[in-house]
Design a protein around this motif. Sequence first.
Motif, mmCIF file in Angstrom:
data_model
loop_
_atom_site.group_PDB
_atom_site.id
_atom_site.type_symbol
_atom_site.label_atom_id
_atom_site.label_comp_id
_atom_site.label_asym_id
_atom_site.label_seq_id
_atom_site.Cartn_x
_atom_site.Cartn_y
_atom_site.Cartn_z
ATOM 1 N N ASP A 30 42.919 44.156 35.329
ATOM 2 C CA ASP A 30 43.508 43.451 36.469
ATOM 3 C C ASP A 30 42.912 42.057 36.439
ATOM 4 N N HIS A 31 43.754 41.056 36.298
ATOM 5 C CA HIS A 31 43.272 39.685 36.235
ATOM 6 C C HIS A 31 44.176 38.811 37.075
ATOM 7 N N GLY A 32 43.758 38.521 38.282
ATOM 8 C CA GLY A 32 44.583 37.694 39.161
ATOM 9 C C GLY A 32 45.924 38.348 39.389
ATOM 10 N N ASN A 33 46.975 37.623 39.078
ATOM 11 C CA ASN A 33 48.334 38.152 39.234
ATOM 12 C C ASN A 33 48.787 38.949 38.023
ATOM 13 N N ALA A 34 48.009 38.899 36.952
ATOM 14 C CA ALA A 34 48.414 39.567 35.718
ATOM 15 C C ALA A 34 47.687 40.893 35.545
ATOM 16 N N CYS A 35 48.428 41.864 35.103
ATOM 17 C CA CYS A 35 47.854 43.150 34.730
ATOM 18 C C CYS A 35 48.325 43.389 33.310
ATOM 19 N N LEU A 36 47.382 43.571 32.398
ATOM 20 C CA LEU A 36 47.765 43.749 31.009
ATOM 21 C C LEU A 36 46.799 44.689 30.320
ATOM 22 N N GLY A 37 47.175 45.102 29.113
ATOM 23 C CA GLY A 37 46.349 46.039 28.365
ATOM 24 C C GLY A 37 45.783 45.404 27.108
ATOM 25 N N LEU A 38 44.562 45.805 26.762
ATOM 26 C CA LEU A 38 43.928 45.383 25.519
ATOM 27 C C LEU A 38 43.883 46.584 24.589
ATOM 28 N N TYR A 39 44.455 46.454 23.409
ATOM 29 C CA TYR A 39 44.465 47.537 22.437
ATOM 30 C C TYR A 39 43.197 47.432 21.599
#
Length: 153
Positions: free
Chosen positions: A80-89
Amino acid sequence: MDLSQYLQFALGKQEYAIPLCYIREIIKPLEIRNLLGAPDYVKGITKVRDEVLTIIDLHRKFGVDAKERTGGEPRIIILDHGNACLGLYVDDVIEIIETNSLEAVPAIVYFGTISQIIKLEDNILPILDIERLLSKDVTAWLNSEEKSEPLIE
């Protein structure tokens, strides 16, 4: 001095850490759909509980040969980073570390996406700087209008 928590993970033959405060969850890899026109380091998108996430391949982002895997089970670390939610492979998640044994990164060595170094009993563990990892090129692409209609392979 208070202890801080970090998630230790493997990428190729190296191990790194991420501050636990950025991590929402860790999952096994799901089906990832490639996106035509996405930057090379974007592995694709996947659906996690009705949410579509962009997956960043740290091998590609850092130029690590994926053939250097030393075992373990690949995982997706959801941030969870600010407005962005993303995945690290990543290649493997190892453990959660609690420590206050930190050291600054010598500028002469490297000052890119590494914020500090954890001093372990028999090793050192670089801590990824999430702000720099999600640099302008990543966040610009995530927020771009060009991305709003990507082609799915």
